[in-house]
Design a protein around this motif. Structure first.
Motif, PDB file in Angstrom:
ATOM      1  N   LEU A  41       0.977  -1.128  -0.068  1.00 59.14           N
ATOM      2  CA  LEU A  41      -0.001  -0.084   0.019  1.00 59.14           C
ATOM      3  C   LEU A  41       0.766   1.294  -0.007  1.00 59.14           C
ATOM      4  O   LEU A  41       0.480   2.140  -0.757  1.00 59.14           O
ATOM      5  CB  LEU A  41      -1.026   0.049   1.299  1.00 59.14           C
ATOM      6  CG  LEU A  41      -2.067  -1.197   1.305  1.00 59.14           C
ATOM      7  CD1 LEU A  41      -2.736  -1.080   2.655  1.00 59.14           C
ATOM      8  CD2 LEU A  41      -2.850  -1.266   0.089  1.00 59.14           C
ATOM      9  N   LEU A  42       1.813   1.172   0.855  1.00 56.12           N
ATOM     10  CA  LEU A  42       2.756   2.390   0.750  1.00 56.12           C
ATOM     11  C   LEU A  42       3.523   2.508  -0.442  1.00 56.12           C
ATOM     12  O   LEU A  42       3.871   3.736  -1.166  1.00 56.12           O
ATOM     13  CB  LEU A  42       3.786   2.037   1.934  1.00 56.12           C
ATOM     14  CG  LEU A  42       3.318   1.963   3.220  1.00 56.12           C
ATOM     15  CD1 LEU A  42       4.434   1.984   4.395  1.00 56.12           C
ATOM     16  CD2 LEU A  42       2.575   3.303   3.840  1.00 56.12           C
ATOM     17  N   ALA A 103       0.742   7.418   9.780  1.00 58.29           N
ATOM     18  CA  ALA A 103       1.139   8.633   9.925  1.00 58.29           C
ATOM     19  C   ALA A 103       1.955   9.016   8.551  1.00 58.29           C
ATOM     20  O   ALA A 103       2.982   8.580   8.467  1.00 58.29           O
ATOM     21  CB  ALA A 103       1.743   9.173  11.074  1.00 58.29           C
ATOM     22  N   VAL A 104       1.178   9.892   7.704  1.00 61.35           N
ATOM     23  CA  VAL A 104       2.001  10.247   6.586  1.00 61.35           C
ATOM     24  C   VAL A 104       2.385  11.686   6.969  1.00 61.35           C
ATOM     25  O   VAL A 104       1.672  12.767   7.102  1.00 61.35           O
ATOM     26  CB  VAL A 104       0.934  10.647   5.294  1.00 61.35           C
ATOM     27  CG1 VAL A 104       1.648  10.997   4.093  1.00 61.35           C
ATOM     28  CG2 VAL A 104       0.245   9.256   5.043  1.00 61.35           C
ATOM     29  N   ALA A 129      -3.847   8.694  -2.032  1.00 62.48           N
ATOM     30  CA  ALA A 129      -3.481   7.398  -2.839  1.00 62.48           C
ATOM     31  C   ALA A 129      -3.477   6.275  -1.721  1.00 62.48           C
ATOM     32  O   ALA A 129      -3.926   5.215  -2.227  1.00 62.48           O
ATOM     33  CB  ALA A 129      -2.127   7.668  -3.307  1.00 62.48           C
ATOM     34  N   LEU A 130      -3.076   6.485  -0.388  1.00 59.43           N
ATOM     35  CA  LEU A 130      -2.758   5.563   0.430  1.00 59.43           C
ATOM     36  C   LEU A 130      -4.312   4.938   0.743  1.00 59.43           C
ATOM     37  O   LEU A 130      -4.588   3.778   0.819  1.00 59.43           O
ATOM     38  CB  LEU A 130      -2.224   6.088   1.855  1.00 59.43           C
ATOM     39  CG  LEU A 130      -1.913   4.837   2.820  1.00 59.43           C
ATOM     40  CD1 LEU A 130      -1.435   3.557   2.376  1.00 59.43           C
ATOM     41  CD2 LEU A 130      -1.146   5.445   3.876  1.00 59.43           C
ATOM     42  N   VAL A 131      -5.291   5.790   0.880  1.00 60.65           N
ATOM     43  CA  VAL A 131      -6.613   5.455   1.495  1.00 60.65           C
ATOM     44  C   VAL A 131      -7.220   4.756   0.252  1.00 60.65           C
ATOM     45  O   VAL A 131      -7.659   3.674   0.326  1.00 60.65           O
ATOM     46  CB  VAL A 131      -7.548   6.784   1.531  1.00 60.65           C
ATOM     47  CG1 VAL A 131      -8.912   6.255   1.681  1.00 60.65           C
ATOM     48  CG2 VAL A 131      -6.997   7.409   2.949  1.00 60.65           C
ATOM     49  N   ALA A 168       0.153  15.083   7.596  1.00 63.26           N
ATOM     50  CA  ALA A 168      -0.645  15.511   6.724  1.00 63.26           C
ATOM     51  C   ALA A 168      -1.829  14.531   6.807  1.00 63.26           C
ATOM     52  O   ALA A 168      -2.930  14.893   6.462  1.00 63.26           O
ATOM     53  CB  ALA A 168      -0.174  15.204   5.344  1.00 63.26           C
ATOM     54  N   GLY A 169      -1.870  13.408   7.306  1.00 62.68           N
ATOM     55  CA  GLY A 169      -2.878  12.481   7.606  1.00 62.68           C
ATOM     56  C   GLY A 169      -2.357  11.294   8.589  1.00 62.68           C
ATOM     57  O   GLY A 169      -1.333  10.834   8.507  1.00 62.68           O
ATOM     58  N   PHE A 170      -3.420  11.228   9.310  1.00 67.50           N
ATOM     59  CA  PHE A 170      -3.414   9.773  10.145  1.00 67.50           C
ATOM     60  C   PHE A 170      -4.237   8.862   9.477  1.00 67.50           C
ATOM     61  O   PHE A 170      -5.451   8.919   9.409  1.00 67.50           O
ATOM     62  CB  PHE A 170      -3.849  10.021  11.475  1.00 67.50           C
ATOM     63  CG  PHE A 170      -3.051  10.658  12.429  1.00 67.50           C
ATOM     64  CD1 PHE A 170      -2.002  10.319  12.897  1.00 67.50           C
ATOM     65  CD2 PHE A 170      -3.486  11.857  12.624  1.00 67.50           C
ATOM     66  CE1 PHE A 170      -0.976  10.901  13.569  1.00 67.50           C
ATOM     67  CE2 PHE A 170      -2.683  12.704  13.599  1.00 67.50           C
ATOM     68  CZ  PHE A 170      -1.394  12.169  14.285  1.00 67.50           C
ATOM     69  N   ILE A 171      -3.750   7.776   8.664  1.00 64.46           N
ATOM     70  CA  ILE A 171      -4.749   7.090   7.780  1.00 64.46           C
ATOM     71  C   ILE A 171      -4.858   5.771   8.520  1.00 64.46           C
ATOM     72  O   ILE A 171      -4.037   5.003   8.844  1.00 64.46           O
ATOM     73  CB  ILE A 171      -4.002   6.740   6.551  1.00 64.46           C
ATOM     74  CG1 ILE A 171      -3.372   7.965   5.803  1.00 64.46           C
ATOM     75  CG2 ILE A 171      -4.726   5.868   5.603  1.00 64.46           C
ATOM     76  CD1 ILE A 171      -4.060   8.945   5.508  1.00 64.46           C
TER      77      ILE A 171
END
Length: 197
Positions: A41-42, A103-104, A129-131, A168-171
């Motif tokens: 995914l990464l 965490a991005v 993109a990760l989501v 930027a985001g906690f996915i």
């Protein structure tokens, strides 16, 4: 001159994009993707547009114990900052209930030809993109931020970020326990302008 094969239409991908829907983090549980899956995914997320090939992002994969630790830090930092108790508790629960979070990290670099804003937009593309990669792989996924994403104390104590970095985001990733209802989508006529000359 090398022949270039034309792009092949992928209607199934378009169908996915037109129907994608994030899964609320509070509805996600275990099992979670294993390490090999997360790495895939990464890799998909890291293929996001990146002007200048600067890679102004990095990933911190937070497993269950790390999420529990960050839940407690969230409560501590929120109290120290005098934030509303209900707001702090909601933020704390986002980690306490989590089983796996990526965490991005936005980590812009000095680059004469690529302004910082472009780099930060690129990091946002990585989050989406990760989501999407997670959803396309059959996992529930949700992109959250919250006040902790910018709180210097949380960032330095909890994630050991440098001064110029932020989240930027906690996915949140996991197995969905409830299918979310569809929500209203933007009115394209209202937000689109066609320029013909």
């Amino acid at each position: 001159m090398t022949d270039i094969a034309p792009l092949t239409p992928r209607p199934e991908v378009m169908e996915f994009l037109l129907t994608r829907r994030s899964r609320p983090a509070k509805t996600l549980t275990g099992p979670v993707p294993d390490r090999e899956t997360v790495e895939t995914l990464l890799r998909a997320a890291a293929r996001s547009p990146d002007h200048g090939k600067l890679e102004p992002w990095r990933f911190i994969v937070l497993e269950r114990a790390a999420c529990t630790r960050l839940a407690e830090l969230t409560a501590t930092r929120g109290a120290e900052a005098g934030l509303d108790a209900e707001k702090v508790e909601k933020s704390r629960r986002s980690f306490a209930d989590a089983h796996l979070v990526v965490a991005v990290i936005a980590s812009p670099v000095e680059a004469e030809k690529v302004p910082e804003v472009e780099q930060i937009l690129s990091v946002g593309a990585v989050c989406l993109a990760l989501v999407n990669a997670a959803l396309a792989s059959g996992w529930g996924a949700n992109w959250l931020t919250g006040w902790m994403a910018m709180d210097r104390g949380f960032l330095s104590q909890g994630l050991t970020l440098e001064e110029h970095e932020f989240v930027a985001g906690f996915i949140h990733l996991g197995t969905e326990t409830a299918l979310p209802p569809e929500r209203p989508r933007p009115d394209l006529d209202r937000i689109t302008t066609w320029v013909t000359e």
